[in-house]
Design a protein around this motif. Structure first.
Motif, PDB file in Angstrom:
ATOM      1  N   GLY A   1       9.725  68.673  40.810  1.00 58.66           N
ATOM      2  CA  GLY A   1       8.396  68.083  40.919  1.00 58.66           C
ATOM      3  C   GLY A   1       7.518  68.438  39.736  1.00 58.66           C
ATOM      4  O   GLY A   1       6.788  67.583  39.196  1.00 58.66           O
TER       5      GLY A   1
ATOM      6  N   SER B   1      -6.754  59.498  43.110  1.00 58.17           N
ATOM      7  CA  SER B   1      -5.445  59.037  42.654  1.00 58.17           C
ATOM      8  C   SER B   1      -5.513  57.636  42.049  1.00 58.17           C
ATOM      9  O   SER B   1      -4.678  57.263  41.218  1.00 58.17           O
ATOM     10  CB  SER B   1      -4.440  59.050  43.812  1.00 58.17           C
TER      11      SER B   1
ATOM     12  N   TYR C   1       4.483  61.121  45.614  1.00 61.15           N
ATOM     13  CA  TYR C   1       3.508  62.121  46.058  1.00 61.15           C
ATOM     14  C   TYR C   1       2.199  61.439  46.465  1.00 61.15           C
ATOM     15  O   TYR C   1       1.619  61.754  47.518  1.00 61.15           O
ATOM     16  CB  TYR C   1       3.249  63.127  44.940  1.00 61.15           C
TER      17      TYR C   1
ATOM     18  N   SER D   1      -4.082  70.391  50.504  1.00 57.50           N
ATOM     19  CA  SER D   1      -2.753  69.887  50.130  1.00 57.50           C
ATOM     20  C   SER D   1      -1.639  70.468  50.995  1.00 57.50           C
ATOM     21  O   SER D   1      -0.580  69.848  51.160  1.00 57.50           O
ATOM     22  CB  SER D   1      -2.461  70.201  48.661  1.00 57.50           C
TER      23      SER D   1
ATOM     24  N   LEU E   1       0.219  68.382  53.572  1.00 64.69           N
ATOM     25  CA  LEU E   1       1.260  67.408  53.224  1.00 64.69           C
ATOM     26  C   LEU E   1       2.644  67.880  53.647  1.00 64.69           C
ATOM     27  O   LEU E   1       3.537  67.052  53.852  1.00 64.69           O
ATOM     28  CB  LEU E   1       1.267  67.166  51.714  1.00 64.69           C
TER      29      LEU E   1
END
Length: 287
Positions: A174, A238, A258, A275, A278
């Protein structure tokens, strides 16, 4: 006084295998090696004509092969009774557990391992290797294992080393995806050598705080107290990431998964979470 150095058999002379062999030889361990394809043994090592001959040479046998199927294929007709088999071949937790049962059934004690280093890092302070399985094997051979990397015991479940190995490699994947996307965005406008220190500095600053912060929230189950950047806020932001990529003609294939997960969690009512929330979107209980 001369200190006895454990003789070691190493199966596999790929780039990692050669690095391991070199480190053990440099530390004074007698090393017998075997490789499926013909080739020259590292200087100072004994080259066996077959895997069976190599295994017969020493009690401690280390496999560093292509995959789990290769380990079984190479050792299928080999007498493993009385051997300590350490598997440094990348595999899954289930494969590690299966290989442990397989080895025990053939009279061998077994450790599975996850190498957390590149070949160039072997025998440097940065390298460590995770081991799980028979604790007595780890304790008995700790000094030999320490000659190539810091040995860390992950428990008696032979699948744990592979689990931790793959989890750490997944985190790296990632991270690398984000780094590649960042360099793609700036290509042709910001010199990469100029951009690299900014990127490295930000990653270093965020890594410690973010990693430990997620761990703490997962441990407590509290994803909404003192949130600095909620999923809802990140989801809105985003859009800027995607529009900038579009302006630059850069594919968003590395970051889209993501961002899509974040959008789904917000749509499901988790927008106030940090976060860490998630993680719940990826685990079986959420599906």
């Amino acid at each position: 006084m001369t200190t006895h150095k454990t003789p070691i058999t190493l199966l596999g002379l790929g780039s990692m295998g050669r690095a391991l062999a070199g480190a053990w030889l440099a530390a004074g361990h007698p090393v017998t090696v075997w490789n499926r394809s013909a080739g020259k043994a590292p200087e100072g090592a004994t080259l066996a004509a077959s895997a069976a001959e190599a295994v017969a040479a020493n009690r401690l046998v280390v496999a560093c092969l292509l995959d789990d199927a290769s380990v079984e294929a190479v050792l299928d007709r080999t007498d493993l009774s009385g051997r300590d088999l350490i598997n440094l071949t990348t595999n899954t937790p289930a494969e590690g557990r299966k290989r442990a049962e397989w080895a025990a059934g053939r009279g061998a004690r077994f450790l599975d391992g996850g190498v957390m280093a590149t070949p160039a890092m072997i025998a440097t302070p940065a390298a460590f290797i995770l081991y799980s399985g028979v604790a007595e094997v780890f304790d008995e051979h700790r000094d030999a294992l320490a000659a190539v990397a810091d040995p860390q015991f992950a428990g008696t479940d032979p699948g744990h080393a592979a689990l931790l190995d793959v989890a750490l490699l997944s985190a790296m994947s990632g991270l690398f995806g984000g780094l590649v996307h960042a360099f793609a965005l700036t290509e042709g406008e910001v010199p990469p050598r100029e951009f690299a220190p900014m990127l490295a500095g930000l990653m270093a600053a965020l890594a410690q705080a973010t990693t430990h912060g997620i761990a703490e929230r997962l441990a407590t189950g509290d994803h909404t107290t003192n949130v600095e950047s909620s999923l809802a806020m990140q989801d809105v932001a985003s859009g800027t990431l995607l529009r900038t990529a579009a302006e630059r003609g850069v594919s968003t294939e590395l970051i889209e998964p993501y961002l899509a997960l974040m959008a789904r969690r917000v749509a499901e009512g988790h927008g106030a979470e940090e976060s860490s929330g998630l993680v719940g979107g990826l685990t079986p209980a959420s599906r």
